[in-house]
Write an enzyme that holds these catalytic residues in place. Structure first.
Site, PDB file in Angstrom:
ATOM      1  CG  HIS A 188      46.454  44.455  35.455  1.00 13.98           C
ATOM      2  ND1 HIS A 188      46.725  44.060  36.743  1.00 13.98           N
ATOM      3  CD2 HIS A 188      47.574  45.053  34.990  1.00 13.98           C
ATOM      4  CE1 HIS A 188      47.950  44.435  37.058  1.00 13.98           C
ATOM      5  NE2 HIS A 188      48.489  45.023  36.010  1.00 13.98           N
ATOM      6  NE  ARG A 196      39.117  41.605  44.003  1.00 11.59           N
ATOM      7  CZ  ARG A 196      40.310  41.852  43.492  1.00 11.59           C
ATOM      8  NH1 ARG A 196      40.970  40.907  42.820  1.00 11.59           N
ATOM      9  NH2 ARG A 196      40.869  43.026  43.637  1.00 11.59           N
ATOM     10  N   PRO A 199      47.343  38.605  45.134  1.00 13.11           N
ATOM     11  CG  PRO A 199      48.212  40.134  46.653  1.00 13.11           C
ATOM     12  CD  PRO A 199      48.474  39.515  45.314  1.00 13.11           C
ATOM     13  CG  ASN A 200      42.396  40.500  47.450  1.00 15.19           C
ATOM     14  OD1 ASN A 200      42.088  39.932  48.498  1.00 15.19           O
ATOM     15  ND2 ASN A 200      43.015  41.653  47.422  1.00 15.19           N
ATOM     16  CD  GLU A 226      51.511  45.286  34.409  1.00 19.90           C
ATOM     17  OE1 GLU A 226      52.155  45.857  33.509  1.00 19.90           O
ATOM     18  OE2 GLU A 226      51.075  45.860  35.411  1.00 19.90           O
ATOM     19  NE  ARG A 279      38.851  48.960  38.516  1.00 20.04           N
ATOM     20  CZ  ARG A 279      39.095  47.901  39.298  1.00 20.04           C
ATOM     21  NH1 ARG A 279      39.897  46.932  38.868  1.00 20.04           N
ATOM     22  NH2 ARG A 279      38.544  47.799  40.489  1.00 20.04           N
ATOM     23  CB  ALA A 329      46.349  45.495  45.203  1.00 14.07           C
ATOM     24  CG  ASN A 378      46.165  39.790  37.637  1.00 15.04           C
ATOM     25  OD1 ASN A 378      46.513  40.771  38.298  1.00 15.04           O
ATOM     26  ND2 ASN A 378      44.919  39.603  37.228  1.00 15.04           N
ATOM     27  CE1 TYR A 387      39.601  42.909  38.819  1.00 14.40           C
ATOM     28  CE2 TYR A 387      38.200  43.072  40.769  1.00 14.40           C
ATOM     29  CZ  TYR A 387      39.283  43.525  40.025  1.00 14.40           C
ATOM     30  OH  TYR A 387      40.047  44.564  40.474  1.00 14.40           O
TER      31      TYR A 387
HETATM   32  C1  DQA Z   1      43.728  43.486  38.802  1.00 15.28           C
HETATM   33  C2  DQA Z   1      43.705  45.019  38.915  1.00 15.28           C
HETATM   34  C3  DQA Z   1      44.329  45.466  40.226  1.00 15.28           C
HETATM   35  O1  DQA Z   1      44.297  46.883  40.309  1.00 15.28           O
HETATM   36  C4  DQA Z   1      43.558  44.888  41.378  1.00 15.28           C
HETATM   37  O2  DQA Z   1      44.157  45.267  42.598  1.00 15.28           O
HETATM   38  C5  DQA Z   1      43.396  43.413  41.282  1.00 15.28           C
HETATM   39  C6  DQA Z   1      43.063  42.815  39.992  1.00 15.28           C
HETATM   40  C7  DQA Z   1      43.005  43.003  37.526  1.00 15.28           C
HETATM   41  O3  DQA Z   1      43.188  41.844  37.175  1.00 15.28           O
HETATM   42  O4  DQA Z   1      42.262  43.762  36.891  1.00 15.28           O
HETATM   43  O5  DQA Z   1      43.437  42.701  42.293  1.00 15.28           O
HETATM   44  O6  DQA Z   1      45.072  43.091  38.709  1.00 15.28           O
END
Ligand code: DQA
Length: 397
Positions: free
Chosen positions: A100, A18, A10-11, A98, A107, A77, A74, A23
């Site tokens: 990020h 964003r 997501p996102n 995994e 954070r 959230a 990735n 990011y």
């Molecule tokens: C993320 C970190 C997550 O906490 C966040 O919700 C994201 C991006 C990252 O790539 O740093 O959407 O996965």
């Protein structure tokens, strides 16, 4: 060619716009493009998929079962909420890394918990988009030379990856200590390609993690762990055919400092359980912590590591800096690129001059045009010099 699935949750379709201060400004399409190129360099065909919907991510993972040798995930959230993704990773039995982009450990509190991590083979965070590249490299090394992930202590960061070469042994042993200015987001996956390459060359490799600044490390825990990880080779030798007379410590950058420090640490004369390395191969090492402090290497890394400036008190610098502990009494080969911008070559030149003057058997291989990370890239032309140095320190009987 093996396929790897790069899965974004997501996102992440909003990458580029964003929260760019966290990011970055690169779009998802550009990231996918980079992943395909990084994957190709590591020997993979990369398929990219993004969804804002948990069910679609699950379906894509299930479909990957028939085709993918690895997954880079990735989960956004969903990382912090989805047991279903955890179970899918377990169910499809595809090694999953995994990733990020941001440093989720530094954070909000709720981002520190990852529900998917226990099902993953590695977790990479806080290295920007480059984390995807390290994830692909980790998968490549894992598939080329499967490791046993083993603990050497009770702390979650006291672990390492053991790889054994073919044949009955006893095998010479390369202990790998990664760099990253002793800071948390940098972990032992940095040395995975070196580990796989040296194992293919006939070495048992023990690629060790240690507690890092920002995650329970720094003075003195990082040093304690480095020493314990090296000494753990004696325990590994109880179960595996390892040649304790041919142990070489291979450290990169801050890991070079750790390797040199362990080789020169004070030892009780009859400490039969302490591993005495045949020598050290230090790749672009931070060999002088006072010089590192004065040059501001790694944005104040020496100060953050020792929690002191030399003016606050020189004791920790005297105790931890290889340059302050000469002679180390151990064979040392330094390999350093002339184009290194993170740890300039001059640091190794001055260290080698001082070590030679102190009577240590030490040499420096200067590699034209090589940067800081070329010395840990088995695909770079520099790497022949690195493996020759490792062979040199551990001659066959
Ligand atoms: C993320 C970190 C997550 O906490 C966040 O919700 C994201 C991006 C990252 O790539 O740093 O959407 O996965």
């Amino acid at each position: 060619m093996q396929r790897v699935l790069v899965l974004n949750g997501p996102n992440l379709n909003l990458l580029g716009t964003r929260r760019p201060e966290i990011y970055g400004t690169t779009s998802l399409a550009e990231l996918d493009e980079r992943c395909r190129a990084w994957g190709a360099a590591a020997g993979f065909a990369v398929d990219c998929f993004q969804s804002n919907h948990e069910g679609e991510l699950l379906d894509r993972m299930h479909a990957a079962r028939a085709e993918a040798a690895g997954i880079v995930l990735n989960a956004g959230a969903l990382t912090h909420t989805s047991y279903a993704l955890h179970d899918a990773i377990e169910a499809v039995e595809i090694p999953t890394v995994e990733v990020h982009i941001s440093n989720v450990k530094a954070r909000e509190e709720w981002r520190r918990r990852s529900l998917v991590a226990p099902a993953c083979v590695a977790s990479i965070y806080g290295r920007g988009l480059g984390g995807y590249r390290w994830a692909l490299e980790h998968l490549a090394a894992r598939l080329a030379a499967p490791p046993q992930d083993l603990a050497y202590g009770a702390d979650p960061d006291q672990h390492g990856a053991l790889r054994l070469p073919a044949g009955p042994g006893p095998h010479p042993v390369a202990v790998l200590l990664h760099g990253g200015f002793w800071r948390d987001p940098w972990q032992r996956d940095l040395m995975d390609p070196v580990a796989a390459a040296l194992t293919a060359r006939g070495y048992a490799t023990w690629n060790a993690e240690y507690r890092r600044v920002g995650a329970g490390g720094g003075w003195p825990a990082t040093l304690v762990d480095a020493a314990a990880a090296v000494d753990h080779v004696a325990c590994l030798a109880a179960d595996h055919p390892l040649d304790l007379g041919r142990v070489v410590l291979v450290g990169h950058s801050a890991g070079g400092q750790l390797a040199l420090w362990v080789a020169g640490r004070d030892r009780a004369p009859a400490a039969e359980t302490a591993v005495t390395p045949a020598g050290v191969v230090a790749l672009a090492p931070v060999a002088d912590l006072v010089a590192a402090f004065e040059a501001g290497l790694g944005d104040g890394a020496a100060e953050d590591f020792l929690r002191r400036t030399p003016a606050d008190g020189p004791d920790r610098y005297a105790a931890a800096s290889p340059a302050a502990r000469l002679p180390l009494g151990s064979r040392q080969v330094l390999v350093h690129g002339t184009a290194d911008e993170l740890v300039p070559l001059d640091h190794s030149r001055r260290y080698v001059a001082a070590a030679t003057a102190a009577g240590d058997p030490v040499s420096l291989i200067e590699v034209p045009d090589a940067g800081h990370f070329d010395v840990i890239d088995p695909r770079s032309k520099v790497f022949a010099a690195v493996s020759a140095a490792v062979d040199d320190v551990t001659p066959a009987p």
